[in-house]
Design an enzyme around this catalytic site. Structure first.
Site, PDB file in Angstrom:
ATOM      1  N   ASP A   1      -1.503   4.713  -6.473  1.00  0.00           N
ATOM      2  CA  ASP A   1      -0.080   4.548  -6.192  1.00  0.00           C
ATOM      3  C   ASP A   1       0.742   5.704  -6.750  1.00  0.00           C
ATOM      4  O   ASP A   1       1.820   6.003  -6.254  1.00  0.00           O
ATOM      5  CB  ASP A   1       0.407   3.215  -6.763  1.00  0.00           C
ATOM      6  CG  ASP A   1      -0.112   2.067  -5.914  1.00  0.00           C
ATOM      7  OD1 ASP A   1       0.558   1.711  -4.939  1.00  0.00           O
ATOM      8  OD2 ASP A   1      -1.232   1.593  -6.198  1.00  0.00           O
TER       9      ASP A   1
ATOM     10  N   ARG B   1      10.374  -1.178  -4.680  1.00  0.00           N
ATOM     11  CA  ARG B   1       9.225  -1.239  -5.592  1.00  0.00           C
ATOM     12  C   ARG B   1       9.120   0.093  -6.348  1.00  0.00           C
ATOM     13  O   ARG B   1       9.220   1.155  -5.739  1.00  0.00           O
ATOM     14  CB  ARG B   1       7.922  -1.545  -4.827  1.00  0.00           C
ATOM     15  CG  ARG B   1       7.965  -2.887  -4.088  1.00  0.00           C
ATOM     16  CD  ARG B   1       6.623  -3.189  -3.448  1.00  0.00           C
ATOM     17  NE  ARG B   1       5.605  -3.496  -4.475  1.00  0.00           N
ATOM     18  CZ  ARG B   1       4.293  -3.568  -4.192  1.00  0.00           C
ATOM     19  NH1 ARG B   1       3.861  -3.320  -2.959  1.00  0.00           N
ATOM     20  NH2 ARG B   1       3.423  -3.856  -5.159  1.00  0.00           N
TER      21      ARG B   1
ATOM     22  N   GLY C   1       0.861  -1.176   0.000  1.00  0.00           N
ATOM     23  CA  GLY C   1       0.000   0.000   0.000  1.00  0.00           C
ATOM     24  C   GLY C   1       0.903   1.233   0.000  1.00  0.00           C
ATOM     25  O   GLY C   1       1.813   1.370   0.837  1.00  0.00           O
TER      26      GLY C   1
ATOM     27  N   ASN D   1      -2.975   2.491 -10.156  1.00  0.00           N
ATOM     28  CA  ASN D   1      -3.441   1.773  -8.972  1.00  0.00           C
ATOM     29  C   ASN D   1      -3.367   0.282  -9.302  1.00  0.00           C
ATOM     30  O   ASN D   1      -2.967  -0.103 -10.396  1.00  0.00           O
ATOM     31  CB  ASN D   1      -4.873   2.188  -8.597  1.00  0.00           C
ATOM     32  CG  ASN D   1      -5.268   1.696  -7.207  1.00  0.00           C
ATOM     33  OD1 ASN D   1      -4.510   1.798  -6.249  1.00  0.00           O
ATOM     34  ND2 ASN D   1      -6.449   1.088  -7.114  1.00  0.00           N
TER      35      ASN D   1
ATOM     36  N   GLN E   1      -5.627  -8.868  -2.402  1.00  0.00           N
ATOM     37  CA  GLN E   1      -5.703  -7.853  -1.337  1.00  0.00           C
ATOM     38  C   GLN E   1      -7.165  -7.564  -0.972  1.00  0.00           C
ATOM     39  O   GLN E   1      -7.477  -7.247   0.168  1.00  0.00           O
ATOM     40  CB  GLN E   1      -5.040  -6.541  -1.793  1.00  0.00           C
ATOM     41  CG  GLN E   1      -3.532  -6.590  -1.876  1.00  0.00           C
ATOM     42  CD  GLN E   1      -3.039  -6.954  -3.269  1.00  0.00           C
ATOM     43  OE1 GLN E   1      -3.711  -7.665  -4.031  1.00  0.00           O
ATOM     44  NE2 GLN E   1      -1.842  -6.489  -3.617  1.00  0.00           N
TER      45      GLN E   1
END
Ligand code: MRU
Length: 357
Positions: free
Chosen positions: A240, A90, A48, A250, A199
């Site tokens: 994101d 990431r 997240g 996202n 998720q």
């Protein structure tokens, strides 16, 4: 309202709830090196965008705190490696780089003021803890702005997990839903499972269930059917990275939900803090999309579900701004044309956002 605690700074180290094991097991680990914090981000113990930012800030603090450096010059020599190790984890969630830039600025400020390593170490711990603490107030402000757009009594849909687990606050998209419910709105949430990492099924269902907010879990391929027949009043997801023109990255699958929402005249909202803005890039094509292991597609929690074949796993997709009805932030609501509205929100002075708790 149940608020999950994905991460905490303790005297023993950075404690993270292992989100890979939810909802079946609630197991936490304590990390004492920046390398282990980086590994936890890469392997999605914590995930997240905003929560990744908190973990990165705490990774820098623990790296400096446990550094063997005996002088400021030594520490200045080591600092870039600490930051770079965390930056390599990431690529898509821009909050990671927002948090690293904030810690870099703070280290530069402190290094210009003093060569007292213990002072620098304690101040960087304070900064990392502040990054975490601010998440609650930020999410609540996003929640207050977004709750107004939720139906008084109806069904809403989300994607992936944008709850407290994903932010370290009360959640962005789930924060909007939680605040709306707290204001008395009657919401029932449709939760796409969000393959391949699930998720939605594992984390969002868990958070909503613990908060006793009614939900229905659906598979990702049911989204079209429910948008057509399910009387969905609104969709709200997290983000994101948001480009200067409003194109938004996202979790993979968000783009197709946005297109179907347009087809069925369902408003599609993004809930995200200003730390998720990346105004240095003009449009979505420039957003780096993480490619994760194909094994996360061919296996579910270690059980092979496909023969030994090639599988693709882009972890995010980009929703063009034309499909986004509005973007809820802690400083207000952005609407098209996003190039102007996002810049205006970003330029607003960072004011202390009050938390209701
Ligand atoms: O791969 P993940 O689980 O880190 O992806 C998370 C998402 O896509 C979330 O929707 C996004 O980070 C917003 S979290 C408030």
């Amino acid at each position: 309202m149940y608020v999950a605690q994905p991460i905490a700074w303790t005297e023993r180290g950075v404690v993270m709830l292992d989100q890979r094991r939810l909802p079946g097991e609630e197991i936490s680990y304590t990390y004492t090196t920046y390398q282990d914090v980086a590994k936890a981000i890469r392997e999605m113990v914590i995930r997240g965008a905003p929560a990744i930012g908190v973990a990165a800030a705490m990774g820098v603090a623990i790296g400096v705190q446990n550094s063997a450096a005996k002088s400021l010059v030594d520490l200045q020599g080591e600092f870039p490696l600490i930051v770079d190790t965390l930056a390599q984890t990431r690529p898509t969630a821009v909050d990671l780089f927002w948090a690293l830039d904030r810690m870099k600025r703070r280290f530069a400020e402190l290094s210009a003021q003093t060569s007292d390593l213990s002072l620098i170490r304690s101040k960087l711990v304070e900064e990392a803890k502040a990054v975490h603490l601010e998440k609650r107030a930020t999410d609540e402000a996003i929640g207050r702005y977004g709750a107004e757009f939720m139906p008084q009594d109806g069904r809403v849909m989300t994607q992936c997990n944008a709850g407290a687990l994903a932010t370290g606050g009360i959640g962005t998209a789930l924060g909007v839903i939680q605040v709306a419910v707290e204001q008395g709105k009657k919401l029932h949430v449709l939760v796409p499972e969000t393959r391949p990492y699930l998720q939605g099924a594992r984390l969002t269902a868990w958070e909503l269930h613990r908060s006793q907010i009614p939900l229905t879990l659906i598979t990702d391929n049911m989204v079209g059917h429910f948008l057509k027949t399910g009387n969905i009043g609104a969709i709200v997801t997290g983000a994101d990275r948001i480009a200067a023109n409003g194109d938004t990255a996202n979790k993979i699958g968000t783009y197709q939900i946005a297109v179907l929402a347009r087809e069925h005249n369902v408003p599609f909202y993004i809930a995200a803090p200003v730390s998720t803005f990346d105004l240095s890039i003009q449009c979505g094509e420039q957003i780096p999309i993480e490619e994760r292991s194909p094994a996360e597609v061919t296996e579910i929690q270690g059980v092979r579900i496909a023969p030994d074949v090639h599988a693709a796993h882009p972890a995010f997709d980009v929703t063009p701004n034309r499909y986004i009805t509005a973007i809820f932030t802690e400083r207000g609501v952005a609407k098209a044309p996003y190039t102007e509205s996002l810049r205006a929100l970003a330029q607003l002075p960072e004011r202390a956002v009050s938390s209701s708790k």
